[in-house]
Design a protein around this motif. Structure first.
Motif, PDB file in Angstrom:
ATOM      1  N   LYS A 202       0.829  -1.206   0.000  1.00  0.00           N
ATOM      2  CA  LYS A 202       0.000   0.000   0.000  1.00  0.00           C
ATOM      3  C   LYS A 202       0.868   1.263   0.000  1.00  0.00           C
ATOM      4  N   ALA A 203       1.914   1.277   0.814  1.00  0.00           N
ATOM      5  CA  ALA A 203       2.783   2.448   0.920  1.00  0.00           C
ATOM      6  C   ALA A 203       3.481   2.746  -0.400  1.00  0.00           C
ATOM      7  N   GLU A 338     -10.583  -8.814   6.226  1.00  0.00           N
ATOM      8  CA  GLU A 338     -11.207  -7.926   5.247  1.00  0.00           C
ATOM      9  C   GLU A 338     -10.256  -6.802   4.829  1.00  0.00           C
ATOM     10  N   MET A 339      -9.482  -6.300   5.777  1.00  0.00           N
ATOM     11  CA  MET A 339      -8.551  -5.227   5.469  1.00  0.00           C
ATOM     12  C   MET A 339      -7.438  -5.711   4.551  1.00  0.00           C
ATOM     13  N   ILE A 340      -6.922  -6.906   4.815  1.00  0.00           N
ATOM     14  CA  ILE A 340      -5.893  -7.474   3.940  1.00  0.00           C
ATOM     15  C   ILE A 340      -6.462  -7.702   2.547  1.00  0.00           C
ATOM     16  N   ARG A 341      -7.668  -8.252   2.494  1.00  0.00           N
ATOM     17  CA  ARG A 341      -8.305  -8.524   1.198  1.00  0.00           C
ATOM     18  C   ARG A 341      -8.511  -7.226   0.406  1.00  0.00           C
ATOM     19  N   LYS A 342      -8.974  -6.179   1.087  1.00  0.00           N
ATOM     20  CA  LYS A 342      -9.226  -4.904   0.412  1.00  0.00           C
ATOM     21  C   LYS A 342      -7.929  -4.264  -0.061  1.00  0.00           C
ATOM     22  N   THR A 343      -6.871  -4.366   0.733  1.00  0.00           N
ATOM     23  CA  THR A 343      -5.579  -3.819   0.315  1.00  0.00           C
ATOM     24  C   THR A 343      -5.086  -4.499  -0.954  1.00  0.00           C
ATOM     25  N   LYS A 345      -6.888  -5.986  -3.238  1.00  0.00           N
ATOM     26  CA  LYS A 345      -7.760  -5.589  -4.352  1.00  0.00           C
ATOM     27  C   LYS A 345      -7.434  -4.181  -4.841  1.00  0.00           C
ATOM     28  N   ASP A 346      -7.211  -3.253  -3.906  1.00  0.00           N
ATOM     29  CA  ASP A 346      -6.985  -1.857  -4.267  1.00  0.00           C
ATOM     30  C   ASP A 346      -5.599  -1.585  -4.828  1.00  0.00           C
ATOM     31  N   ARG A 369      -2.652   0.223 -16.059  1.00  0.00           N
ATOM     32  CA  ARG A 369      -2.594   0.145 -14.602  1.00  0.00           C
ATOM     33  C   ARG A 369      -2.556   1.515 -13.925  1.00  0.00           C
ATOM     34  N   GLY A 370      -2.285   2.552 -14.684  1.00  0.00           N
ATOM     35  CA  GLY A 370      -2.257   3.894 -14.122  1.00  0.00           C
ATOM     36  C   GLY A 370      -1.048   4.190 -13.259  1.00  0.00           C
ATOM     37  N   LEU A 371       0.053   3.462 -13.463  1.00  0.00           N
ATOM     38  CA  LEU A 371       1.276   3.719 -12.704  1.00  0.00           C
ATOM     39  C   LEU A 371       2.017   4.919 -13.293  1.00  0.00           C
ATOM     40  N   LEU A 372       2.891   5.508 -12.502  1.00  0.00           N
ATOM     41  CA  LEU A 372       3.585   6.720 -12.904  1.00  0.00           C
ATOM     42  C   LEU A 372       4.890   6.384 -13.617  1.00  0.00           C
TER      43      LEU A 372
END
Length: 392
Positions: A202-203, A338-343, A345-346, A369-372
């Motif tokens: 995520k970071a 749920e938090m791990i799963r959402k991370t 996915k996002d 993918r919208g990466l920079l």
């Protein structure tokens, strides 16, 4: 001090948020958590006589004109060659001078390009590793002069061959010596490991621009994109096994495990052995390598302070968000899952296990993918003013 103070503050922020997470897992014995770093330092050694003949090399740190050498890097065979006596003598004295300062060099060896070498220190706490690396670069050049050599730390001193980087091996360790990025025997069931893994994913995704900025220099712009230097697009390599674990969590399907396959050697005089399922990807900017992440984008002359303060701060923010949610959760295990799963996915769009040098990947990364993709330092610098940069 301009870099020392924010680095220490980033370490303290990460320590504070990591302890909150460990308390939620019932671990009350840990008193502090520190990031540890092992910066692999690449460099070139050439004779003083050769250096004096090249004004471009003396004035800019790299060659600007001239023909390609008759023997270049065609076969990448320098990596496997015997260290020459003059270079070995240099390395021996370098070790001794570093040991006098308490800097423990672990390995010295040839690198892929002709006249290119590498020094890898023993891992230590990040702020100490930063000081040690600054001293190492200074001592390398002083010892080279005593041997009639010049140590080049420019990221791309010679055209047509590999440049020099500084691989920043980063991990989280408790005061009891437990590596929080080290999976257990069954990574799928290791919820604590998965939480810290997701925090890093995520970071890195949230602060791609910040991490790219932390390594942006004119010299490094010449290096990124080929010859064991990762591209300017930041992505994360996890390996087949971890990638399959995360996919199973996201989809809610059972994970059967990845079998270790035997290496086929073609001869019978050597024993059979298993291929490591977490083998690193040398084209990845940010690769998981078993119990640490290897940030491969740093240039050889860079201070490692900037990259580590950015990384520490970004991961600290991820853990703060997680801790805030989990501390309020009625059911810790359900909320954690749920938090791990959402991370996953996002942020799964930043995970890429393929060839980072492939032009189709750069196109996919940006368009799908919208990466920079900030290819140069001038592309990066305006984003210092982005409001998001101040979030972590």
């Amino acid at each position: 001090m301009d870099k020392k103070t924010p680095l220490l503050r980033s370490m303290e922020a990460l320590n504070k948020q990591t302890l909150r997470i460990l308390r939620l897992f019932g671990n009350g014995d840990v008193k502090c958590v520190r990031t540890s770093v092992g910066p692999e330092q690449e460099y070139f050694l050439i004779t003083k006589e050769m250096y004096e003949q090249r004004r471009d090399l003396r004035f800019t740190g790299r060659t600007l004109f001239g023909a390609m050498p008759p023997k270049g890097q065609e076969m990448d065979d320098h990596y496997f060659g015997v260290i020459k006596p003059r270079v070995a003598a240099y390395m021996e004295e370098l070790n001794e001078e570093l040991w006098k300062l308490g800097i423990l060099a672990k390995t010295e060896h040839n690198e892929v390009a002709p006249a290119q070498h590498e020094l890898a220190p023993v891992y230590t706490t990040t702020n100490i590793a930063t000081d040690h690396n600054q001293l190492t670069m200074e001592i390398m050049q002083k010892v080279a002069a005593k041997h009639g050599l010049v140590c080049l730390l420019h990221e791309k001193p010679f055209a047509g061959v590999n440049g020099s980087g500084k691989h920043n091996n980063w991990s989280l360790t408790t005061d009891g010596g437990v590596n929080l990025l080290s999976p257990g025997e069954t990574p799928y069931e290791n919820a604590q490991f998965l939480l810290f893994l997701c925090a890093v994913i995520k970071a890195v995704d949230d602060y791609q621009a910040l991490l790219r900025l932390s390594v942006a220099t004119a010299g490094n712009d010449h290096r990124l994109g080929a010859n064991e230097a990762p591209p300017a697009v930041i992505s994360i390599f996890l390996g087949e096994e971890l990638n399959a674990v995360l996919e199973a969590i996201e989809t809610g399907t059972p994970y059967a495990g990845t079998e270790k396959t035997q290496m086929k050697l073609g001869v019978n005089v050597l024993p059979k052995f298993n291929r490591d399922t977490t083998d690193r990807n040398r084209t990845s900017p940010f690769a998981f390598t078993g119990n640490k992440f290897e940030f491969r984008m740093l240039g050889s002359s860079n201070s490692i302070a900037c990259a580590n303060m950015m990384l520490n701060s970004a991961v600290a923010e991820s853990l703060k968000i997680y801790a805030d949610r989990l501390e309020k959760a009625e059911n810790f295990e359900d909320a954690l899952h749920e938090m791990i799963r959402k991370t996953i996915k996002d942020h799964k769009h930043i995970i890429f296990n393929g060839n980072g040098y492939d032009d189709t990947w750069i196109k996919e990364a940006v368009e799908k993918r919208g990466l920079l993709n900030y290819r140069t330092t001038p592309d990066c610098m305006p984003h210092l003013l982005d409001e998001k940069m101040y979030g972590c």
